[in-house]
Structures are given as C-alpha cells and as structure tokens.
Scaffold this active site. Structure first.
Site, PDB file in Angstrom:
ATOM      1  CD  GLU A 113      -2.976  -0.973   2.194  1.00  0.00           C
ATOM      2  OE1 GLU A 113      -4.099  -0.668   1.922  1.00  0.00           O
ATOM      3  OE2 GLU A 113      -2.609  -1.191   3.465  1.00  0.00           O
ATOM      4  CB  CYS A 166      -9.001   4.174   6.069  1.00  0.00           C
ATOM      5  SG  CYS A 166      -8.385   3.442   4.596  1.00  0.00           S
TER       6      CYS A 166
END
Ligand SMILES: [Zn+2]
Length: 644
Positions: A308, A407
């Site tokens: 990520e 998120c």
C-alpha cells in the site's frame, strides 16, 4: 543549529465560508449526501453498536481500526455541523459519543477490539494493531467536535485516554519506549496541544517521533515479549512503517504511503512547534524526494498494492496505481504543515494538485460512492485493488458504497468538510491567499479584523476578484499565490496594475487597505501538455492534459474504446470548453486526435509491421477532469495519452 523556521498559522475552517463554486458544491454534496451515507454505513456494518462492547464469541468481530472510522466520522460531522447545521446528525453524533464514553475503561483505556474481543492482549502489538492510530483519530474527532459545538465530553474522554498512554509510554524509568506502527497519534497530539494548551501532549508527540526507529528496536522487543520472532515480521522490513531508522536519519519517502504522510505531517508539526531546524531539514528532504520522484501527476501516492505504498524513484504504473485516497489526504495535511514553518508556495502547489485530482477522485460526483485506489488508467479486468472481492461487478473498476477497511470515505469527508481551513494563512502582518474559490473569510492580521470576499469560477475560469472589508484603514500585506502551473498572470488593485514578481510563489501587496478595495487577479490557464521525467518509463512518449490545477483524462464514454491507440499529435489545437450539462458545468478539453487501427490483422497475436496496413481515424476527442471519471457508463480511462 540556528532555527530558520518562519512560522505562519492557517486560518481556521471556522472563519472561512465557501460560497459556491467547485469546493462549495463539493462541500454541499459532502454535507447532504456523503456524511449521511457514511453514518448509515457505520450503523449498518456494526461500527456504532460495537462501542457497546457486547461482542459475543461466534459473532463477526469488530475490526481493530473501527475506532478510527468513528473518530474520522465524528470529525467530518463536526465541520459539517458548522457549515450545514443538522440537528439529526448532531443527535447521532452525541449518541455515538455517549457510547464511546461508556466504553472507556476505569483506567482510561479506550478501544473496541481490545476491550470486547481480546482484553488479555491489549498493548502487546503496537507494531501491527493500530491502538494509538485509533486513539489519534478519536482525538482529532474530539478536538474538532469541541471546536465546532463547544461540547467537550469526547475531548475529556480522550484526554483521560491520552493521560493513560502518557503515563505508560515515555523516556523515563519504568516507562515503555514504544510507539505505534501506524503513525497518526503524533499529529493528533499536536492538535490536542493546540486546543488545550497542555504542553505534555506536545512532549508525548515529540517522544513518539524521536523514539521511532531507535535501537534497541521497540518492535523487536515487543515481538519477543509476545513470544514472536521479530525477524518474521510479515511486512519484512520496518521501512513499511517508517521505523527502519531514527526519523532524523531518513532521507527517502518509503513504505506504506498513508503511514508515511501522517508521520511526516507529525514531524513537521513538531519542527514548527518546537523550532527544530534539524527536523525541518529532514522534512524538506523527504518532501523533495516524494514530490520529485514518487508522486503521480494527480497528487496520488504509493504505486504498489503489496505494501500500500512506495516502491522506488520514477516507478509510476498507471493501470495498477494504488494511490490510496487516504494518501492524497495525508499529502494535503503534510503540505499545510510544511508551509507553517517554511512559507513557500511549493507546498501549496502540491496540496492543490492533490485536492483537485487524486483526493476528490475518491468520491463519486453524487457523493455516496468511494474509491480506495485511484488508478490513472482503467481497462476492463484490471483492478489496482484486488484484495476485496466484489468490486469488479462488471469487470470495470468502479467506486464502492463502502469497504471492509473503510478508512478512505470518512477521511475524504473530513477533508472536504474542512476545506475552508486550507485557503489562508497569516504571519505577522501578512495574509497569505493559498487557494482560489468563492468564499467569505474573517481573518485577523496585524491585529486588525479583515473580512475578505473572493469571487471566482476557478478552476474553470482564470479570473479572481478579492474585496477587502475593514472597519477602518488597515495596513497589512496581502500575499497572493501564483500557482506553479501559471506562467502568465496579472494583478490590479482598484483597477491600477500592480507589477510585482512573485517571491517564494507569492506576489506581495503591501498597502494600507481601505474598505472596499478590490484586487483582481488573472491566472492565465492555457491547456498544457505535461510530460513526465524521462526516467518515468510508464509515461514515455505520452502526455497528460492539464489546465490550471486540473488534470484531465480520456474516457470511453466520450471517445470510444481502445484508448491506448489514441494519439494526440503535437500539432493538435487544444481548446477548453465549458459544458453546462456536465457535472454542473465543468470545462472539458477538446481537439483533434487520431486512432491508428490495423485493417489487415489476421488471427495471430503478433505480426510484422511491414505487412500490416494501418488506417488513421481522425476524431475530435473530449477529455474530462480526472476527478470526475467513472461517474457515467463504465469504460476505459487514461490520463497519459500517446502524443506521437
Ligand atoms: Zn484509506
């Protein structure tokens, strides 16, 4: 080292009211659709009721980061309640805060998962399990809700939790020299310090920043204590969480890009608050590395899904770009904090790039669906984000209503709801104007109250009008940002041209301002063909179209399929046209393009060029703002387009 920190202070979101335009519309959609959609998802997925801590064996487990979703959602609601009062939303938030208060343990500890599911394991794995990250987001929510509503229940709850953490973690005898694998609490503690004036919050933040990456390594010690082998870290390297070296020895942006952005923002906060010139220099070096080697033209960060995050310099794949929405948000947070110790427009130029492109692409035009990854090219069957199934329902990468790890939606929502807080800053007798969008701002500069009105249709139109409102003549310096993309600008005050060169990206107009003084600014906005660094191999031979701060893309909906075969020749005239019916009136770019198609291709996968005949189809292409892609029928998309 002598401190060369030049402080400025951002003008609060509370003092800036957007009045329509690009951000006014996005903010209204955020308040009327996005935030309610997020609260519905929070409720439907159990993220609100999980605070009752009544999880039972056999039920779906609350996730370790659900607390952070609550924190960000409360924060988004807080800003929105100021711009768009909404008693129903406020009641929902108050009820959630009551649940959070009841979830606090007698010793001050506060965490859903480690209270309801694994109480025996709390604070045993800060490396992976996000406890302080959760705390940080709750702190940010608490500060924002207090500032927006004056209600301090959540602030008091979080102050008790931070007291609990502060007693256990620190440099003193009997304390743990630990910190979280996912930075966030660092910048949150500085916000808490600014809201309360309690210096120990700043000290704790500085401790977390400086302890990171020191030897003996906390993550090694912590793993051994749990009975784990620290060399078997699943992410393989502490670069993943920017803990491979003490932060002052770090020179490259690396690892998980959201963690990186939050950490660097926290470091910039500490440097600014404590006058730490060395830490400022470290932040600048990391900034330069990131923005000169590792940033997408959209302001997206982190090309790789595997971590990520970051890979290596000039590695910017387009179809598989991860470029998490949260990472673009983090870049905005960091950029603002860099400016507060180094008043140069170079930070705000990047901030503007992220805002108009890779951040706002994270939400649909209608405001209820979200991207986690923000690729710069899209083809049926290609998914930059294959961890969660069910996204490619029609083989096209599309926005989703929600995510297991959600998120991004509340992160984007809190940023859009507080976007007014990124428009201005003050320092001594200077008022900096960073961003352009119609708004009304009440600012104190050089001890005087100034009411500033901006009228503009930026970023579609190149003209901005600012009107100064003062009760009596007021001497101060108005510093207008000249964006890095702008090579031709003009400014006048009450119709008289001002000839001034920009210094550090700002044209400074020093005068005694009278009520009603009017400043006009024209930022020439031609359509630009943008090339990437010669080492950015994935973009070789291609251009991106940009006008003002807005990066454009081709979509199949306008241009048909096989966009990889489309060429925009160097000779093509490019025109920006305002389209009233498209996304409420955006500017599109049109021009002549060619699509080369073979007319005698056989059944093979390969054949010699010498025996292939090509036909060049000429057509008028239409490019739309990248941030609004995937809002119409599914199809291919490309930002980088062949130009020869
Ligand atoms: Zn995210």
């Amino acid at each position: 080292m002598i401190s060369d920190i030049q402080r400025s202070t951002a003008v609060s979101w509370r003092q800036v009211t957007l009045t329509g335009g690009f951000w006014g519309e996005r903010q209204q959609t955020n308040s009327s659709r996005t935030i309610p959609a997020i609260y519905k998802q929070m409720k439907d997925t159990g993220r609100i009721d999980a605070w009752r801590l009544d999880w039972k064996e056999g039920q779906p487990q609350p996730h370790i980061f659900w607390d952070s979703d609550a924190g960000k959602s409360i924060e988004a609601a807080a800003y929105s309640l100021t711009t768009n009062p909404n008693p129903e939303l406020e009641a929902q938030v108050d009820a959630l805060i009551d649940l959070i208060e009841n979830a606090q343990q007698p010793d001050g500890y506060l965490n859903i998962f480690y209270t309801a599911v694994e109480p025996e394991n709390r604070l045993t794995n800060l490396r992976d399990r996000h406890e302080f990250y959760d705390a940080g987001h709750l702190v940010e929510g608490a500060v924002a809700y207090y500032e927006a509503t004056g209600k301090r229940k959540l602030l008091d709850v979080l102050a008790r939790y931070i007291e609990f953490i502060d007693a256990r973690y620190g440099p003193n005898e009997g304390q743990v020299r630990g910190y979280d694998g996912h930075p966030e609490v660092e910048l949150a503690l500085v916000r808490l310090y600014n809201a309360t004036g309690e210096k120990r919050y700043l000290d704790l933040s500085k401790f977390f920043v400086d302890e990171r990456g020191q030897q003996p390594h906390f993550f090694d010690l912590e793993a051994q204590e749990r009975g784990d082998d620290p060399t078997k870290f699943w992410a393989q390297t502490y670069r993943y969480c920017q803990a491979h070296l003490p932060v002052r020895e770090q020179t490259e942006a690396c690892g998980h890009s959201v963690r990186a952005g939050y950490l660097y923002a926290g470091m910039a906060d500490i440097a600014a608050e404590t006058g730490d010139a060395e830490l400022k220099r470290v932040c600048q070096q990391l900034w330069d590395d990131l923005t000169q080697h590792q940033m997408y033209v959209t302001g997206g960060l982190g090309p790789a899904h595997s971590n990520e995050g970051f890979t290596f310099a000039y590695d910017l794949p387009n179809e598989t770009a991860y470029a998490e929405t949260c990472a673009a948000c983090a870049l905005v947070f960091w950029a603002q904090r860099m400016f507060q110790m180094d008043p140069s427009s170079r930070y705000i130029d990047v901030m503007e790039r992220a805002l108009y492109n890779g951040m706002i692409s994270g939400v649909s035009w209608e405001g209820t669906q979200f991207f986690y990854a923000n690729p710069l090219a899209s083809y049926p069957g290609v998914n930059p984000f294959d961890r969660w199934s069910g996204i490619l329902t029609d083989r096209h990468y599309r926005r989703s209503d929600w995510f297991d790890c959600s998120c991004c939606p509340p992160n984007l929502a809190r940023l859009v709801a507080s976007i007014g807080g990124y428009f201005y800053a003050t320092a001594d007798d200077t008022l900096y104007v960073h961003l352009y969008n119609s708004n009304q701002a009440d600012v104190t500069v050089a001890g005087q109250n100034v009411h500033l009105t901006q009228q503009t249709d930026y970023p579609w139109d190149e003209n901005v009008r600012l009107t100064v409102g003062v009760e009596r003549p007021a001497a101060f310096e108005l510093a207008l940002r000249i964006p890095d993309w702008c090579r031709d600008y003009s400014i006048s005050v009450n119709g008289a041209p001002v000839s001034a060169e920009a210094a550090s990206g700002y044209v400074r107009i020093q005068r005694t301002w009278a009520n009603g003084d009017e400043v006009t600014l024209r930022l020439a906005m031609p359509v630009e063909r943008v090339a990437a660094h010669p080492q950015a191999r994935q973009n070789a031979g291609q251009i991106a179209l940009q006008r003002g701060p807005v990066v454009y893309c081709l979509e199949e909906a306008d241009n048909g399929p096989r966009l990889a075969n489309v060429v925009i020749p160097p000779t093509a005239q490019l025109t920006a046209v305002r389209e009233a019916d498209l996304f409420n009136g955006v500017a599109v770019i049109t021009g002549e393009a060619q699509r080369g198609e073979p007319t005698n291709w056989g059944t093979g996968l390969y054949q010699p060029v010498s025996t292939t005949e090509y036909q060049q189809e000429r057509f008028t292409f239409r490019a739309i703002p990248y941030c609004f892609w995937a809002n119409r029928q599914p199809g291919e998309m490309r930002v980088w387009i062949r130009h020869a």
